[in-house]
Design an enzyme around this catalytic site. Structure first.
Site, PDB file in Angstrom:
ATOM      1  N   HIS A   1      71.071 113.020 -49.598  1.00 17.94           N
ATOM      2  CA  HIS A   1      69.708 113.378 -49.173  1.00 17.94           C
ATOM      3  C   HIS A   1      68.909 114.021 -50.309  1.00 17.94           C
ATOM      4  O   HIS A   1      67.695 114.094 -50.244  1.00 17.94           O
ATOM      5  CB  HIS A   1      69.729 114.283 -47.935  1.00 17.94           C
ATOM      6  CG  HIS A   1      70.111 115.703 -48.172  1.00 17.94           C
ATOM      7  ND1 HIS A   1      71.384 116.179 -47.965  1.00 17.94           N
ATOM      8  CD2 HIS A   1      69.392 116.777 -48.589  1.00 17.94           C
ATOM      9  CE1 HIS A   1      71.427 117.470 -48.237  1.00 17.94           C
ATOM     10  NE2 HIS A   1      70.223 117.863 -48.623  1.00 17.94           N
TER      11      HIS A   1
ATOM     12  N   ASP B   1      76.939 111.688 -46.893  1.00 21.06           N
ATOM     13  CA  ASP B   1      75.896 112.405 -47.644  1.00 21.06           C
ATOM     14  C   ASP B   1      76.353 112.729 -49.071  1.00 21.06           C
ATOM     15  O   ASP B   1      76.431 113.882 -49.477  1.00 21.06           O
ATOM     16  CB  ASP B   1      75.508 113.685 -46.902  1.00 21.06           C
ATOM     17  CG  ASP B   1      74.187 114.272 -47.392  1.00 21.06           C
ATOM     18  OD1 ASP B   1      73.545 113.645 -48.257  1.00 21.06           O
ATOM     19  OD2 ASP B   1      73.814 115.356 -46.910  1.00 21.06           O
TER      20      ASP B   1
ATOM     21  N   SER C   1      71.833 122.215 -51.710  1.00 26.35           N
ATOM     22  CA  SER C   1      72.410 120.917 -51.393  1.00 26.35           C
ATOM     23  C   SER C   1      72.912 120.199 -52.634  1.00 26.35           C
ATOM     24  O   SER C   1      72.185 120.028 -53.609  1.00 26.35           O
ATOM     25  CB  SER C   1      71.378 120.028 -50.697  1.00 26.35           C
ATOM     26  OG  SER C   1      71.140 120.468 -49.398  1.00 26.35           O
TER      27      SER C   1
END
Length: 376
Positions: free
Chosen positions: A94, A124, A200
């Protein structure tokens, strides 16, 4: 059989400010039984420290060199870490979704170009190849076993764009399962180390060994409950991309439309990080790195040997206060530091006020010059 978590497909992925980049938040109503399942008692006795502080600091310092900030054209920010000597950086899908090229910023503020060579449409995970990092030593990876409950961990990355941030915690849950369209999270770690938008893609590191054990990926609401994908579960995928980069990348139409307004890291913040990293390097005895952070004009007046000799009597330096003031193309950084120094076998503590003009040379931020005075 492992207990599985099921979180509704209707939950929304939030690509948060400071990161498309940022951590994923699971913000819709969570069933009460799920809330009960994630509440674990935290140990109250903090007197037993299984690792010496100096060893932990060394693990952090060495790891920070291999953790990068990933920046997209629209300014959104994520994290990643160097995985092999080809210059390949692991991050979240992402973070790199719908991108062919990204900008990678190293801990010493060097800006490099990266190409997305692999990205999964359902897991992911993504890999960015950065030619400027080729032949650099990567972070050690735990490739044969998973972490256990209550293992102590460190989470590194750029939450809210704040590069070089480290938080600590524990593995507070195992084998968590949920879906956040389009990604599936299977058997992931639940962690108590605080993470935030921009974390992230950053590494989850074993505090004792310094090995990467996971990829920080998601967060539950406003609680300090995060989720990290076990690195052993995605190594085969990553290795395949490194060996044979994808010829075409999948598209993620639902991610771009849900990005929030990104936060830019200011030049003043970058200059502050650089000066802090300079002193971290001094404290670790890594004078090669510290010397590389200063500008060419400064280096022309002081050889590496002279630079290192200047710190022969310095035991440690701590920054008491630091202010960054942007001035046209420069940032003037002023800091109050406390230095422990030896003088004829005795240890003395002195305070200094130091001033550094910080600016760019060849697209890399450098400490251009330095001056200081003893405070009485």
């Amino acid at each position: 059989m492992n207990r599985k978590w099921v979180i509704s497909l209707t939950l929304t992925i939030f690509i948060l400010a400071a990161g498309g980049a940022g951590s994923l938040y699971i913000v819709n109503t969570v069933p009460k039984k799920l809330e009960a399942a994630v509440v674990l008692d935290q140990p109250t006795d903090t007197n037993e420290n299984t690792e010496p502080i100096s060893q932990t600091k060394d693990i952090i310092f060495q790891a920070q060199k291999k953790v990068v900030q990933i920046k997209l054209k629209n300014g959104t920010i994520g994290s990643g870490f160097l995985y092999n000597d080809k210059g390949d950086v692991i991050t979240n899908a992402h973070v790199a979704a719908n991108q062919n090229k990204v900008t990678v910023i190293t801990v010493d503020s060097k800006k490099l170009s990266g190409e997305v060579i692999g990205i999964s449409p359902d897991t992911d995970i993504a890999v960015v190849r950065v030619p400027g990092l080729k032949d650099e030593k990567p972070l050690p990876i735990r490739s044969s076993s998973k972490a256990e409950l209550l293992d102590e961990v460190l989470a590194l990355g750029s939450p809210l764009g704040l590069q070089n941030t480290v938080t600590s915690g524990e593995i507070s849950g195992l084998n968590r399962n949920f879906d956040l369209d389009p990604f599936q999270y299977k058997n992931v770690y639940q962690i108590s180390a605080p993470i935030a938008p921009g974390n992230s893609g950053g590494p989850l590191i074993d505090k004792k060994t310094g090995e990467v054990i996971g990829v920080n990926s998601a967060k539950l609401g406003k609680e300090n409950i995060g989720f990290s994908i076990p690195i052993v579960d995605v190594l085969s995928l990553v290795k395949n991309w490194s060996k044979s980069p994808m010829e075409s990348l999948p598209k993620f139409p639902n991610i771009d439309s849900k990005e929030e307004k990104p936060q830019e890291t200011s030049k003043a913040e970058e200059a502050t990080y650089l000066v802090q990293y300079f002193y971290n390097s001094i404290n670790q005895g890594d004078f090669v790195t510290a010397y590389s952070l200063i500008g060419s004009d400064w280096q022309s007046t002081k050889t590496y040997e002279q630079f290192r000799t200047g710190y022969n009597n310095t035991l440690s330096v701590s920054i008491d206060n630091i202010i960054a003031d942007p001035k046209d193309n420069l940032v003037e950084v002023t800091a109050i530091i406390t230095a422990e120094e030896t003088d004829h076998g005795e240890v003395n503590t002195k305070k200094y006020q130091v001033k550094y003009p910080v600016g760019y040379e060849n697209n890399q931020m450098k400490i251009l010059l330095g001056s200081g005075e003893v405070l009485k």
